[in-house]
Design an enzyme around this catalytic site. Structure first.
Site, short mmCIF file in Angstrom:
data_model
loop_
_atom_site.label_atom_id
_atom_site.label_comp_id
_atom_site.label_asym_id
_atom_site.label_seq_id
_atom_site.Cartn_x
_atom_site.Cartn_y
_atom_site.Cartn_z
N HIS B 465 0.93 -1.24 -0.26
CA HIS B 465 -0.14 -0.38 0.18
C HIS B 465 0.89 1.35 0.07
O HIS B 465 0.23 2.45 0.08
CB HIS B 465 -0.92 0.04 0.93
CG HIS B 465 -2.07 0.42 0.28
ND1 HIS B 465 -2.40 1.97 -0.02
CD2 HIS B 465 -3.24 0.43 1.75
CE1 HIS B 465 -3.87 2.13 0.43
NE2 HIS B 465 -4.81 1.36 1.48
N ARG B 466 2.21 1.06 0.00
CA ARG B 466 2.90 2.18 0.30
C ARG B 466 3.03 2.60 -1.76
O ARG B 466 3.03 4.23 -1.81
CB ARG B 466 4.79 1.76 0.02
CG ARG B 466 4.44 1.76 1.57
CD ARG B 466 6.36 1.43 1.92
NE ARG B 466 6.66 -0.11 1.36
CZ ARG B 466 7.73 -0.48 1.65
NH1 ARG B 466 8.89 -0.18 2.30
NH2 ARG B 466 8.02 -1.73 0.31
#
Lengths: 475, 492
Positions: B465-466
Site C-alpha cells: 500500500h505504500r
C-alpha cells in the site's frame, strides 16, 4: 599396618602427592570416587618441599635483605645482617604450613592416604612397600591409576649429588651454612634463580653454561635484561663451557674443571658446586612394564589429550608426562585425569601454559612469541611498553624490562605475551586469561586498569599494538 | 608444477555459507578449467562450482554434507608451473588475477582460523562443546572477530547434521520436564523424579545408569556424600523400573512418543527455510499489506482449455490454467503498470518495469521457491506452459539455478492447487504485488437473478500500500478477471 601383603581396592589410585597428584586425588574424590593417594616422601612433592615454594621463600627473603642494604638512593642506609638459620626456619615454617594443609585437604575430601613406594603388579594392581624393613607391604587394586611421580634433578657425569660438595637445587635450599663462593653449572631458570639468591646473600657466584647465553628458550631481548642485572649483582658468566669434573683443593675448597668446544680447559675454585642442568622424570621405580605402560627414550610417559597413557585406565600427569615441567601444568592435568576417570568429558584443551622465572627481574611468558606466531601462519602485530615509562615501576625502584603482547593483526586476538620486569609472574595472569578467552587487543586496551599500577603496562602494550598508546610513541 | 588452493567462492549475492552436497571429482583426477568439481547448496539453490584451473586435483578439504563458509579452502590443485604464466593469454591471466584477488581479500578475514585450527573461544565454551559432542573447530563464532560463544556452540549442536546426545549427567531441559512430568501422572507406587544439578555416584553406577538410559540427576535419593546427593546402582535400577516407565504414557498421550521421550523435535532453521523466513519477515514488516479478494466465473476458460489441451498434448505440452492466468496478468499489468513495480526507499524511487517476468511460487520439500518466467508478454501459451512445468519440476528437484529465481516483477502463488479459496499472500519483495489463486471449482453464482453452478476462480491480490492504492488493486483485478472471463480477449 600388619606385616605381609593384604589387598584392598579403590576406584582411583594416585601415585605421588605433588601438585599434580594431590589435586587429582581431591578432584576425583569430589566427583564421588573412592580415592587412594600413595606418597613415599612428603605431601606436596618437589614443588612444596624442595622447589617452587622454598626457592620463592629464599628469593623474597634475600630480596628484602639486599634491597634494604642497597636503598641509599631512597635515603635508606642499612647494613642488614642475614642469619641463614633463621631464614631457613622461616622457610621451613612456610613449607610445613603448606604441606600440612595439603594433607588436611586430602583427608577432608575423603582421600585415603597411604605412605610408601608404589610399583605396578599389573594394569589393575600396585604393590605399596611401606617405609623401612619389616613395615610390610600391601597390594591395592584399582579401576584407574594416575601416575604423578614427578621428576628429580638431573645428574651429570663427574658430579655426584651424594658428595657433600656437589649440590642439587634441593641441597642448595637446605644448606646450613653459606659458602663464600659457589660455581653454578647451568644458566637455565633454576640456575639463574639460585645464582641470584646466593649473589644477594654475598656469595661470590660463577656460572658455567654449555650454551652461549642465559635462559635458553627465552628471546634474546628478554634474557638480556636478566643477564645485565645478574652481572650488576656480581655474577660471573662463562658460556660455551661444559663442566667436566671437580676435585678437592686445599683448605676445604674445590676446583671445577670445564672444557670448551675447542677442548680448552678452564678451572674455577669455589667452596661448593651447584648443578642445575635440568630434571629427569621419575619412572624407573614404578615397574611400568608390569602394567604395560610405555615410556619414551627419555623416560617420559606419552599421554593423550585426556592425560591417558597407552593403557586405557592408567593416566600420567605432571613432570612424568613430559615438558614443560611446571606445577600448574601438573595440576591442570590432574584435574582432567580425575574428571575423565569419573566419566566426565574433560580434556586438556588449554591454549597456553604460562611460565614464570623468578629471577631479578622476573620473566613471565604465555602463548606464542612473535616468531612462533609468524611461523604458525598468523599475520602478527606486537605492542610493547617499557617499565621505565611506568609511574608505578619507577616508584618501586625497579624499572627495567617491558611488557610485550603478540596479537593476530586482523581481529586483534591476543596470541601471546612476554613480560620481563617487576612482578612479571603476577602480571602474566591477565594476558593468560586473554589468550584463553580469545580476547582481543581492544578488550584489554578498553579495560580500565588501576592507576598507578604495574598492570597498566599491560593495557599500554595493548594500546601500543593498536597504535593508540598514550605514554609511549606508537610505531 | 605448483599447488593452487581454491576457496569456496561467493556463489551468489549475500551467501555466507553453503553445504557441500557432493564432490564431482576426487584427488588425482585431471580437471580442465570450468569443469564442475563440486555441487554446493546455498540458501537459495544448488550450484555447481567450476574449476578455475587446468590441472590435477590434489586434495579435497571438505566432507560431503559439510557446511562450508564462503572463503574457506575447499580444494587444491596441482597446476603447471609459474613459467607458463608468461604465455597465458590476456583472458586467462584475468581469470587468474580474479582468483588471486579473491584469495588475498579473504586471507585476512580467515587468518585467525587458518593456522593449526586455532580456535578463539573461552574455556567455558570449549567445555560445553565437549559436553554436547561438538567439534569446536566446526563452530562458526558470532563474537568479535568470530570468537565463539556458548550460544554459538549450542546453535551448532542444534543445527548440526547429527543430533547431539546430551552428555551423561547434563540433563537438557526437555528431558527433565519429561521426567518430572511423567512422575506427576505416574501410579502412586513410583517416587517423584528429582532434577538435581549434580549427582555423585561411583563409576559402576554411572555405567548402570547409562545402560538403562537413566539420568542420574533424576534419580531420587536421600543419601549424600560431602553434601552432594549420592546415588547407588540399586536406586538407579529401582528408578528405571518404577519411575521411568511413567514417562511413556505421558509422552504417548502427547503424540510425540519416541523412546527417548523427546516432546520437541528440533529442526534446523537454516538454508532455504531461513531464507524464506527472512524474506517473509522483511516483506511483512516493511510493506503494509492489503489483500483484495474477488472471484471470476471461468466457464468459458474451462471450455477453451479443454479444447486446446488435446492440441497441446499432441505437441507434447501439458496445458495448464497457469499459462492463461499469466497472460491475463500481463494484460492487467500493461493497463496498470504500477503493479509491476519495485520500491527503492533509499533512492526514494518507484521503478515501474516495462518487462514482465512472473514468478511462480512452488512448494518443494525444502520449502517455498519462486522460479521466474521471463518476458511472459513475448511468449505463447504453450511456451509458457512448458516453461512453468520445467521450472517447477526442477525447483522440486533442487536443480534450479539462482539466476532462474531472480529478476521477477510480479508473483503468482497457486495455493488453490492444494486447496482453499482465499488467502492473504505475502509480497515477494522488492516486488509490490502478488496474486493468489484459489481452487477452480463449481460454485453457486447468481446469473440473471438465479443461483446457478459455475466454474469460478477465487483471486487474492496483495499489494504494497505504500506504492499501490486499493482502487488500483481493484481495477487491476477487474481487468485480469475480464480476460479470464473472456479468454478470447487474450488473442487481441
Amino acid at each position: 599396618m600388619v606385616v605381609g601383603d593384604i589387598a584392598t581396592g579403590t576406584d582411583v589410585l594416585v601415585i605421588g602427592a605433588g601438585p599434580g597428584g594431590y589435586v587429582a586425588a581431591i578432584r576425583a574424590a569430589q566427583n564421588g570416587l573412592d580415592v587412594t593417594l600413595v606418597e613415599k616422601d612428603a605431601y606436596g612433592g618437589t614443588c612444596l618441599n624442595y622447589g617452587c615454594i622454598p626457592s620463592k621463600a629464599y628469593i623474597t627473603a634475600t630480596d628484602v635483605a639486599h634491597e634494604a642494604g642497597n636503598a641509599e638512593e631512597m635515603g635508606i642506609h642499612a647494613d642488614p645482617a642475614v642469619d641463614l638459620a633463621g631464614m631457613r626456619d622461616w622457610k621451613d615454617g612456610v613449607v610445613d604450613q603448606l604441606t600440612g594443609g595439603v594433607e588436611k585437604l586430602c583427608k577432608a575430601n575423603g582421600v585415603n592416604l597411604v605412605e610408601g613406594k608404589a610399583s605396578f603388579a599389573d594394569e589393575n594392581k600396585v604393590r605399596v612397600a611401606h617405609g623401612g624393613e619389616g613395615q610390610g607391604s600391601e597390594s591395592i587394586e584399582f579401576e584407574h591409576a594416575i601416575i604423578a611421580t614427578g621428576s628429580r634433578p638431573l645428574q651429570i657425569p663427574g658430579f655426584e649429588f651424594a658428595d657433600d660438595d656437589v649440590w642439587s637445587s634441593r641441597d642448595a635450599l637446605a644448606a646450613e651454612t653459606l659458602p663464600e663462593s659457589l660455581v653454578v653449572v647451568g644458566a637455565g631458570y633454576i640456575g639463574m634463580e639460585l645464582s641470584t639468591v646466593f649473589a644477594k646473600l654475598g656469595v661470590e657466584v660463577t656460572v658455567v653454561e654449555m650454551l652461549d647465553d642465559v635462559l635458553p628458550g627465552y628471546e634474546d631481548d628478554v634474557a638480556r635484561v636478566v643477564k645485565k642485572r645478574a652481572e650488576e649483582l656480581g655474577i660471573a658468566f662463562n658460556f660455551g663451557e661444559a663442566a667436566q669434573g671437580w676435585e678437592e683443593s686445599g683448605a676445604g675448597g674445590i676446583t671445577v674443571t670445564t672444557e670448551d668446544t675447542e677442548g680448552e680447559e678452564s678451572t674455577y675454585s669455589a667452596d661448593k658446586v651447584l648443578v642445575a642442568v635440568g630434571r629427569s622424570p621419575v619412572t624407573d621405580t614404578l615397574e611400568l612394564d608390569a602394567a604395560g605402560v610405555e615410556t619414551d627414550d627419555k623416560g617420559f610417559i606419552p599421554t593423550d589429550d585426556q592425560a591417558r597413557t597407552n593403557v586405557e585406565n592408567i593416566f600420567a600427569i605432571g613432570d612424568v608426562a613430559g615438558e614443560p615441567m611446571l606445577a600448574h601444568k601438573a595440576s591442570k592435568e590432574g584435574i582432567v585425569a580425575a574428571e575423565v576417570a569419573a566419566g566426565e568429558p574433560a580434556a586438556l584443551d588449554y591454549q597456553a601454559i604460562p611460565a614464570a622465572v623468578f629471577t631479578d627481574p622476573e620473566i613471565a611468558t604465555v602463548g606464542m612469541t612473535r616468531e612462533e606466531a609468524d611461523e604458525a601462519g598468523f599475520s602478527t602485530v606486537v605492542g610493547k611498553f617499557p617499565f621505565n615509562a611506568s609511574g608505578r615501576a619507577l616508584t618501586t625502584g625497579h624499572a627495567d624490562g617491558f611488557v610485550r603482547i603478540v596479537a593476530e593483526e586482523d581481529a586483534g586476538f591476543i596470541l601471546g605475551a612476554q613480560i620481563v620486569g617487576p612482578e612479571a609472574s603476577e602480571l602474566i595472569a591477565e594476558l593468560t586469561l586473554a589468550v584463553e578467552m580469545g580476547a582481543t587487543l581492544e578488550d584489554v586496551a578498553s579495560t580500565i586498569h588501576t592507576h598507578p599500577t604495574l598492570a597498566e603496562a599491560v593495557m599500554e602494550a595493548a594500546e601500543n599494538a593498536m597504535g593508540q598508546a598514550i605514554h609511549t610513541l606508537n610505531r | 608444477m605448483g599447488t593452487k588452493e581454491f576457496k569456496l567462492p561467493d556463489v551468489g549475492e549475500g551467501v555466507a555459507e553453503g553445504e557441500l552436497v557432493s564432490w564431482l571429482v576426487e584427488a588425482g583426477d585431471a580437471v580442465t578449467e570450468d569443469q564442475p568439481v563440486a555441487e554446493v547448496e546455498t540458501d537459495k539453490a544448488l550450484v555447481e562450482v567450476p574449476s578455475p584451473y587446468n590441472g590435477t586435483v590434489k586434495e579435497l578439504f571438505a566432507e560431503e554434507g559439510e557446511i562450508v563458509p564462503v572463503g574457506n579452502v575447499i580444494i587444491s590443485f596441482e597446476v603447471e608451473g609459474e613459467g607458463d604464466e608468461v604465455d597465458t593469454t590476456a583472458a586467462e591471466s584475468e581469470v587468474e588475477e580474479e582468483v588471486q584477488d579473491l584469495e588475498s581479500d579473504d586471507e585476512a578475514a580467515e587468518a585467525p582460523k587458518a593456522p593449526e585450527g586455532r580456535v578463539f573461544a573461552p574455556p567455558s565454551a570449549r567445555r560445553l562443546a565437549r559436553e554436547l559432542g561438538v567439534d569446536i573447530t566446526d563452530v562458526s563464532g558470532t563474537g568479535p572477530g568470530g570468537r565463539i560463544s556458548d550460544a554459538d556452540v549450542r546453535a551448532h549442536a542444534k543445527g548440526g547434521d547429527e543430533p547431539s546426545e546430551p552428555a551423561a549427567g547434563e540433563p537438557t531441559a526437555p528431558e527433565t520436564e519429561a521426567a518430572t512430568g511423567g512422575a506427576e501422572t505416574a501410579p502412586a507406587t513410583s517416587q517423584p523424579a528429582a532434577s538435581r544439578q549434580q549427582t555423585l555416584a561411583v563409576p559402576a553406577t554411572r555405567r548402570v545408569a547409562q545402560e538403562l538410559g537413566v539420568d542420574l540427576d533424576a534419580v531420587p535419593t536421600d543419601e549424600t556424600r560431602d553434601g552432594e546427593a549420592f546415588v547407588t546402582a540399586e536406586q538407579v535400577r529401582a528408578f528405571a523400573e518404577n519411575g521411568q516407565p511413567a514417562q511413556a504414557p505421558a509422552a504417548a498421550s502427547n503424540g510425540a512418543a519416541t523412546e527417548a521421550g523427546a516432546r520437541v523435535e528440533t529442526v534446523p532453521y537454516r538454508g532455504v527455510r531461513r531464507t524464506i523466513g527472512n524474506q517473509m519477515a522483511k516483506s511483512k514488516y516493511t510493506a503494509p499489506h492489503v489483500t483484495h479478494h474477488d472471484a471470476v466465473v471461468i466457464d468459458e476458460l474451462v471450455d477453451t482449455r479443454r479444447d486446446l489441451k488435446e492440441i497441446a498434448e499432441e505437441k507434447g505440452t501439458k496445458l495448464t490454467y497457469m499459462a492463461f492466468v499469466m497472460k491475463a496478468i500481463v494484460a492487467g499489468l500493461k493497463e496498470y503498470p504500477i503493479l509491476n513495480s519495485e520500491l527503492d526507499e533509499e533512492a526514494e524511487e518507484i521503478r515501474v518495469k516495462n518487462y514482465y517476468n512472473i514468478g511462480i511460487a512452488v512448494a518443494t520439500d525444502a520449502g517455498l521457491m519462486v522460479p521466474v518466467v521471463k518476458d511472459v508478454d513475448k511468449k505463447g501459451l504453450l511456451e509458457l506452459a512448458d516453461e512453468v512445468n520445467d521450472l517447477a519440476s526442477r525447483a522440486r528437484d533442487r536443480k534450479i539455478t539462482r539466476e532462474e529465481m531472480q529478476g521477477g516483477t510480479f508473483t503468482i502463488t497457486n495455493f488453490g492447487a492444494i486447496g482453499g479459496e482465499y488467502a492473504t499472500p505475502i509480497i515477494n519483495v522488492p516486488e509490490t504485488a502478488i496474486l493468489g489463486l484459489g481452487g477452480i471449482e463449481q460454485r453457486p453464482v447468481v446469473q440473471d437473478g438465479e443461483v446457478v453452478a459455475a466454474h469460478t476462480l477465487p483471486l487474492s491480490l496483495t499489494i504494497d500500500h505504500r506504492v499501490i492504492d486499493g482502487a488500483e488493486a481493484a481495477a487491476f483485478t477487474n481487468t485480469v478477471m475480464e480476460y479470464l472471463e473472456n479468454p478470447t480477449k487474450l488473442l487481441l
